[in-house]
Design an enzyme around this catalytic site. Sequence first.
Site, PDB file in Angstrom:
ATOM      1  N   SER A   1       0.994 -30.726   6.629  1.00 36.17           N
ATOM      2  CA  SER A   1       1.627 -30.730   5.312  1.00 36.17           C
ATOM      3  C   SER A   1       2.696 -31.828   5.220  1.00 36.17           C
ATOM      4  CB  SER A   1       2.237 -29.349   5.054  1.00 36.17           C
ATOM      5  OG  SER A   1       3.026 -29.361   3.902  1.00 36.17           O
TER       6      SER A   1
ATOM      7  N   ARG B   1      -0.686 -21.073   1.155  1.00 36.59           N
ATOM      8  CA  ARG B   1       0.064 -20.662   2.359  1.00 36.59           C
ATOM      9  C   ARG B   1       1.244 -19.778   1.991  1.00 36.59           C
ATOM     10  NH1 ARG B   1       1.899 -26.028   4.813  1.00 36.59           N
ATOM     11  NH2 ARG B   1       3.042 -24.721   6.252  1.00 36.59           N
TER      12      ARG B   1
ATOM     13  N   ASP C   1      -2.358 -31.062  -0.322  1.00 39.94           N
ATOM     14  CA  ASP C   1      -1.240 -30.280   0.218  1.00 39.94           C
ATOM     15  C   ASP C   1      -0.675 -29.336  -0.836  1.00 39.94           C
ATOM     16  OD1 ASP C   1       0.836 -29.625   2.218  1.00 39.94           O
ATOM     17  OD2 ASP C   1       2.165 -30.524   0.728  1.00 39.94           O
TER      18      ASP C   1
ATOM     19  N   HIS D   1      12.391 -38.316   8.667  1.00 42.71           N
ATOM     20  CA  HIS D   1      12.146 -37.015   8.036  1.00 42.71           C
ATOM     21  C   HIS D   1      12.921 -35.937   8.778  1.00 42.71           C
ATOM     22  CE1 HIS D   1      10.056 -33.797   5.964  1.00 42.71           C
ATOM     23  NE2 HIS D   1       9.956 -33.189   7.130  1.00 42.71           N
TER      24      HIS D   1
ATOM     25  N   LYS E   1       2.325 -36.181   3.422  1.00 42.27           N
ATOM     26  CA  LYS E   1       3.177 -36.814   2.400  1.00 42.27           C
ATOM     27  C   LYS E   1       3.953 -37.984   2.996  1.00 42.27           C
ATOM     28  CE  LYS E   1       4.468 -32.712   1.802  1.00 42.27           C
ATOM     29  NZ  LYS E   1       4.873 -31.344   1.629  1.00 42.27           N
TER      30      LYS E   1
END
Length: 429
Positions: free
Chosen positions: A183, A168, A161, A82, A187
Site C-alpha cells: 500500500s 482492508r 490501493d 516516508h 504510492k
Amino acid sequence: MLPFEILARKRAGKCLTAEEIGEVVAGATDGSWSDAQLAAFLMAAAIHELEPSETRALTEGMLDSGERWKLDEEIPHLCDKHSTGGVGDKVSLVLAPLVAACGLPVVMLTGRGLGHTGGTADKLEAIPGLVMDFDRAQCLEMLRRLGVAIGVATADIAPADKRLYAIRDQTGTVESLPLITASILSKKLATGASSLVLDVKTGSGAFIPDIVQAERLAKMMVTAANALGCRTSALLTDMSQPLGRWVGHSAEVLEALECLRGEGPEDLEAVTFALSTEVARLEGVDLDQEALKAALSSGDAYEKFMQWALAQGANREWVDRPELTLAPEEFSLVAPRSGFLAAVDTRRLGFLLVEAGGGRAKPGAEIDMGVALRYDVRLGEAIDAGQVLGRLFLRRADDGLGQRFVDCFEIVDQEVSPPPLVGQRIVES
Ligand code: URA
C-alpha cells in the site's frame, strides 16, 4: 485462472505467481473482482502473509494500476522520505527544504492524517493559501526551479490501493505487514524518485508499536522497494513520546520553522539529520551534521521552505510574517505526583487530540488547525508533584479532557532510561 482458483491456492497457504497476483490487482482496478473476492484474498494474505516475490508483485501491480511519473528520468539524484506515522512527527516539513538547500532535489507525495497521527499534507494546509495538489507537469516545474516539491497523491496514483485499502479497513486486515508494504510503496514509488529513506516508527505512538514487528516491516519495505529499482533503506526511530515539543497542525508548522531557523528542538533535529544523511548516502553524497547545521544557520533551508510555500500558493503576507494562532482555551496538565516519567501513552494522546477536533475522526471531516498540545517533559526526567507536564490549547472549555491527557503520563518511583531516539538502520541485504 478463475478468481476462486487463485483464492483457493492462497487459502491453502501457497505462494502465488506474479501472474496470479496480477489478476488480483487487475480485478481490483477494473472492478471484475467483487469486494467479497478481494476481501477473501486480503484475509488469506493477512493470515498466511506473503512471500517477498508476492509482496513485490502486489506492489508492482498496484503501482502500475495508476500514473507513474518517472521523474528520475529528468531529475537526477531525486530523493524521497516516508514515515510510517507518529504523533508530533513534522520531520518531512524540515527535511524536504533542508536536503534541497544542500543541493539534492526532494519530491514527496504526502498523506492525510490516519487514526491518531496527523498527516503532512493536512499540517501544511494550515498555511494560508497553500495548495497541496499538483500534477506531474507542475511537480516537475517546481523541482527544476526550486529542487523541492511536496504534494498529495492524486486520484490517478495507485487507484488499486484506494479500493483495497477501503476493504482492508472493513475486514481487519489493515495491520498485515505485506499489505502495508504494498500500500505504502505503490504510492511512494509512483513519482520515480531514485532514493527513498523510510522512517519506521516504534513505541507507544507508532502504528506498529512492537520493535520486532517494526523491524520486519522495515525489512519488507526495503526489500520490495529495492527490487522495484528504488534505492531504499530505513531507520527505526522512537515514537514512545511525541516528537518535538508540539503536537497539532498549526503548532507543528511553527515548530518546523523554528527547527529550520536552527532553533531545535533537539530530538526533531536529530531525527531529521539522521534521515537526511541516510537519503543522501543512498545517492552517494556525504551530507554530514556540519553541512546540515550550516544549511540551517545560514538561513538557506528556511529560505527554501518559504520559496516552496510561495510557489505552492502561500499568501505573501504569511511568508513575510509566518504566524498562526492556536485555539484560545489554554489548560495546564499538572503532574499528580513526584517521580520519574516512565511512559507516555502517545497513541492515546493522539486520539484525545482528534477528539478535541485537532484531527479527523472520520474521512473528510474538518480539522481544527489551532488545537494543540505542548509537551514539556521527556521520558526519564525527574518530575515534581504539581509540575506542568504540558499545556492544551482547545476551542472549548476543558470538560474533563485535560484529566484524560494527564492519565496518559506514567510517573514511577525508580529511575528509568528512555529508548534511543534513532535505532537500527535497515539496508538491502
Ligand atoms: N499508510 C498507507 O498508505 N497504507 C497502509 O496500509 C498503512 C499506512
